[in-house]
Enzyme design. Structure first.
Site: not given
Ligand code: BDP
Length: 599
Positions: A179, A412-413, A470, A505, A550, A569
């Protein structure tokens, strides 16, 4: 790898500025006709991402090769020196031609590579340099691109006949499985530097603390015949220790330690001499250790307050921007933060130097982002494995001496739940590999996504559990009561493990200036309430040793139905103005001590 420096033995010629430039779908192998083709292109700034520097949409959406060309002359006075051509980052694949000959190829867009051109160039005579750059991403690259026709946050619904039929009109595009915008080009400085012919190739420094003394272990690698000597100088210019030999252990009595700001990020200098060569390396004395649920810096429990960031700004894209780095550090101090993660790739070396000097703690991440998003067992196929190992080796080689770097993030992820056995084998092997390579044996982690934490066997085995969550945004969207419940249920799970956990994040897209009396998603009020709701829950848990909202600032992404002018964000706008949430964190973080927050 040593950063280029100017001193009485070494010099630098900067090749930044205007280059000739041409996008092309064809591969040009640098024949005479190809050179004429490239020269007839346009102008381009180096360093910079080329995508946002011309108004033709092809620059933004280009998928394939781009060609850079320039001529230069190295002054004749350098004829007795060793001459090295260094690229700090070319994104993602580079072929370098000097006077018509291919002299290097390099894969990976975020780490430096260099070529000894002493025997390939005549000082005092014009030389011609061409750099071919490929920005394509796929399952063998890091970051990873999709190969199966789905773009991040968009879908080509193949069941709809008209949509399926319209595919033939689509031109090839990069399909990131991540992203952030796939900014490309010669993103960081290009320099020629000189050293004497017998030279210092590398220096490694690790440190320890014994009572009030600082222990400095040094190891040098030199090319040529001669003796090495090392002198340690304090910030007032006084010699505090010294030794002879290629490696050794030095003691500094009553040493001053490196502390994160507002402590004193004290730096010493190691002056290393070998034959006619000299290299001056700044370093700090500090220790890092994970003990139980604590992350100790200089034996004190540290609390991470900071962000996931990006190298991203208007016009420059991901191009090196020292002015922006300076501003970012200033805003980090302003908000009372003490740390960030180099999400999702290694940053420019100058940023690490600033952080050493300004006392900012770094979690240093590889570009391994987007591993997954496919139905094939990507780990067993393993097209990216050897590249991932190369990147970790080169990252540690580049950043091992920075006191600011306290932990490595392998990626990452990645998808670690769909492919349990192959994923387990992959990440465990890589974990041991990373540990073995780091001379300072820093903690190693990776950052996991919002997954089924009960099935994920890997995250829990990292030195520090780093989770991106999230709740209240992508899950249970807008419902903060439910988000609070879900977060607590998951935190109960992690609590049983008795390991340190950082929320690496969490965040909510927010449009600056969009205000509501009753907070809903995208409003500034919602962003503040979202953070306040979740932060109150971490505050109750001793094992939660850090919070990284984040993102530090809004940043650019590929276009798509989920992104209006990029990812919003940020606590700051893309031009670094504070949203309400930045003021909220500023108040919170100035009240939270760096050390001993969770008693
Ligand atoms: C997370 C990712 C990050 C994205 C974020 C998002 O690690 O790179 O920008 O989500 O969706 O899963 O804002």
């Amino acid at each position: 790898m040593l950063y280029p420096e100017i001193n009485k033995a070494r010099s630098i010629i900067d090749l930044g500025g205007e280059w000739n430039f041409r996008l092309s779908d064809e591969n040009h192998d640098n024949g005479e006709a190809d050179r004429a083709f490239i020269k007839a292109g346009t102008t381009m700034a180096v360093p910079a991402s080329y995508n946002d520097l011309k108004e033709d949409p092809e620059y933004r959406s280009h998928c394939g090769w781009a060609y850079y060309h320039r001529v230069f002359t190295i002054p004749g006075i350098f004829a007795t020196e060793r001459i090295v051509l260094r690229f700090d980052a070319v994104t993602h694949y580079a072929k370098v031609y000097l006077n018509g000959t291919l002299i290097a190829e390099h894969k990976g867009g975020f780490l430096p590579f260099e070529i000894d051109i002493t025997d390939k160039i005549r000082c005092g005579e014009e030389a011609e340099l061409i750099v071919a750059v490929d920005n394509r991403i796929n399952h063998s690259t890091l970051p990873m691109g999709n190969e199966e026709g789905t773009a991040f946050f968009g879908s080509d619904n193949a069941d709809v006949p008209s949509v399926a039929a319209a595919k033939k009109w689509r031109k090839p595009v990069n399909l990131p499985n991540f992203d952030f915008f796939n900014y490309a080009g010669i993103n960081r400085p290009v320099r020629i530097y000189t050293t004497p012919r017998s030279y210092i190739r590398d220096i490694t420094i690790t440190t320890d603390i014994r009572g009030s003394d600082g222990i400095v272990n040094y190891d040098t690698s030199c090319i040529g015949d001669g003796d090495v000597s090392v002198t340690i100088i304090d910030s007032e210019g006084k010699t505090v220790a010294g030794g002879k030999g290629a490696s050794g252990k030095l003691t500094i009595n009553n040493a001053k330690l490196w502390w994160p700001y507002p402590g004193d990020p004290y730096l010493y200098k190691a002056e290393v001499r070998f034959c006619d060569d000299l290299y001056i390396l700044e370093f700090g004395i500090r220790t890092v250790e994970v003990r139980g649920i604590e992350f100790l810096i200089n034996n004190k429990p540290f609390y991470f307050k900071g962000f996931g960031k990006h190298e991203d700004s208007a016009i420059h894209g991901r191009g090196f921007d020292f002015v922006l780095d300076m501003k970012d550090i200033s805003m980090i101090h302003w908000m009372g933060a003490n740390s960030f993660r180099t999400s999702h790739y290694p940053y420019a070396e100058e940023m690490y130097q600033l952080c050493d000097r300004e006392g900012i703690v770094i979690i240093d991440e590889t570009p391994a982002v987007g591993i997954g998003g496919t139905s094939e067992d990507i780990y067993s196929v393993g097209r990216f494995r050897s590249h991932h190992e190369d990147v970790i080796r080169d990252l540690i080689d580049r950043d091992k001496n920075h006191p600011s770097v306290v932990m490595w993030s392998m990626g990452n992820e990645p998808d670690v739940v769909s492919f349990p056995d192959s994923a387990y084998e992959y990440w465990h092997t890589l974990y041991s590999y990373t540990k073995a390579l780091d001379p300072a044996k820093r903690p190693v982690t990776f950052v996991c996504n919002q997954n089924n934490y009960e099935r994920d066997r890997i995250t829990r085995e990292m030195d520090v559990v780093c989770i991106n969550r999230y709740y209240g945004w992508y899950n249970l969207s807008g419902d903060l009561k439910a988000a609070e419940y879900a977060l607590n249920m998951e935190l109960d799970f992690w609590e049983k493990l008795q390991k340190p956990v950082i929320l690496t994040e969490y965040g909510a897209d927010t449009l600056p200036g969009f205000h509501l009396s009753s907070p809903e998603m995208f409003s500034e009020e919602f962003q503040v309430l979202y953070y306040d709701t979740l932060n109150k829950e971490f505050d109750k848990r001793a094992f939660m040793i850090g919070e990284h909202p984040w993102n530090f600032a809004d940043f650019n992404t590929i276009q798509g139905p989920m992104r209006a002018d990029g990812n919003r964000k940020g606590l700051l706008t893309r031009d670094r103005r504070p949203k309400m949430a930045a003021h909220y964190f500023r108040k919170r973080w100035h009240d939270i001590p760096d050390f001993g927050y969770k008693k």
